[in-house]
Design a protein around this motif. Sequence first.
Motif, PDB file in Angstrom:
ATOM      1  N   ALA A   1     101.037  35.786 -13.323  1.00 35.21           N
ATOM      2  CA  ALA A   1      99.651  35.958 -13.759  1.00 35.21           C
ATOM      3  C   ALA A   1      99.373  34.947 -14.858  1.00 35.21           C
ATOM      4  O   ALA A   1     100.253  34.598 -15.634  1.00 35.21           O
TER       5      ALA A   1
ATOM      6  N   THR B   1      96.354  34.001 -17.782  1.00 36.82           N
ATOM      7  CA  THR B   1      95.100  34.334 -18.444  1.00 36.82           C
ATOM      8  C   THR B   1      94.389  33.034 -18.778  1.00 36.82           C
ATOM      9  O   THR B   1      94.962  32.150 -19.404  1.00 36.82           O
TER      10      THR B   1
ATOM     11  N   SER C   1      87.173  34.538  -3.437  1.00 35.06           N
ATOM     12  CA  SER C   1      87.235  35.064  -4.796  1.00 35.06           C
ATOM     13  C   SER C   1      87.440  33.921  -5.792  1.00 35.06           C
ATOM     14  O   SER C   1      87.852  32.821  -5.413  1.00 35.06           O
TER      15      SER C   1
ATOM     16  N   ASN D   1      89.740  33.890  -7.957  1.00 31.11           N
ATOM     17  CA  ASN D   1      91.179  33.677  -7.958  1.00 31.11           C
ATOM     18  C   ASN D   1      91.586  32.702  -6.852  1.00 31.11           C
ATOM     19  O   ASN D   1      92.333  31.752  -7.076  1.00 31.11           O
ATOM     20  N   ARG D   2      91.076  32.929  -5.641  1.00 34.12           N
ATOM     21  CA  ARG D   2      91.410  32.057  -4.505  1.00 34.12           C
ATOM     22  C   ARG D   2      90.846  30.660  -4.730  1.00 34.12           C
ATOM     23  O   ARG D   2      91.484  29.663  -4.404  1.00 34.12           O
TER      24      ARG D   2
ATOM     25  N   ASP E   1      93.075  28.923  -7.105  1.00 33.21           N
ATOM     26  CA  ASP E   1      94.322  28.614  -6.413  1.00 33.21           C
ATOM     27  C   ASP E   1      94.166  27.344  -5.579  1.00 33.21           C
ATOM     28  O   ASP E   1      95.037  26.463  -5.589  1.00 33.21           O
TER      29      ASP E   1
END
Length: 72
Positions: A3, A5, A26, A28-29, A32
Motif C-alpha cells: 500500500a 499513501t 478506479s 487506483n487502477r 497503476d
Amino acid sequence: MSALTLRLPDDKHERLRALAQSRGTSVNRLLDEVTTLLLAEFDAETRFRLRAQKGAGKTARGLDLLNKAAGK
C-alpha cells in the motif's frame, strides 16, 4: 502487494477521480497504469544508456558497418 499513501491537493484528486470515471476504472487502477508506463520508460532509457556506454568510442566501426550494409 504493498500500500502507498499519496498526498494530493483536493482539486488534483477530484480531477483524477473524474479522469478515472471517464475511463471506466478506479483511481487506483489509473495510477497503476501510469506507474507501469513510467517504469517501462525508465527501463527503456536505462537499457539505451547502457548500450550507448558499450558503444562509446566505436563510432567509426559503427559507421563502417552501416556503410557495408548499404553496399558502399
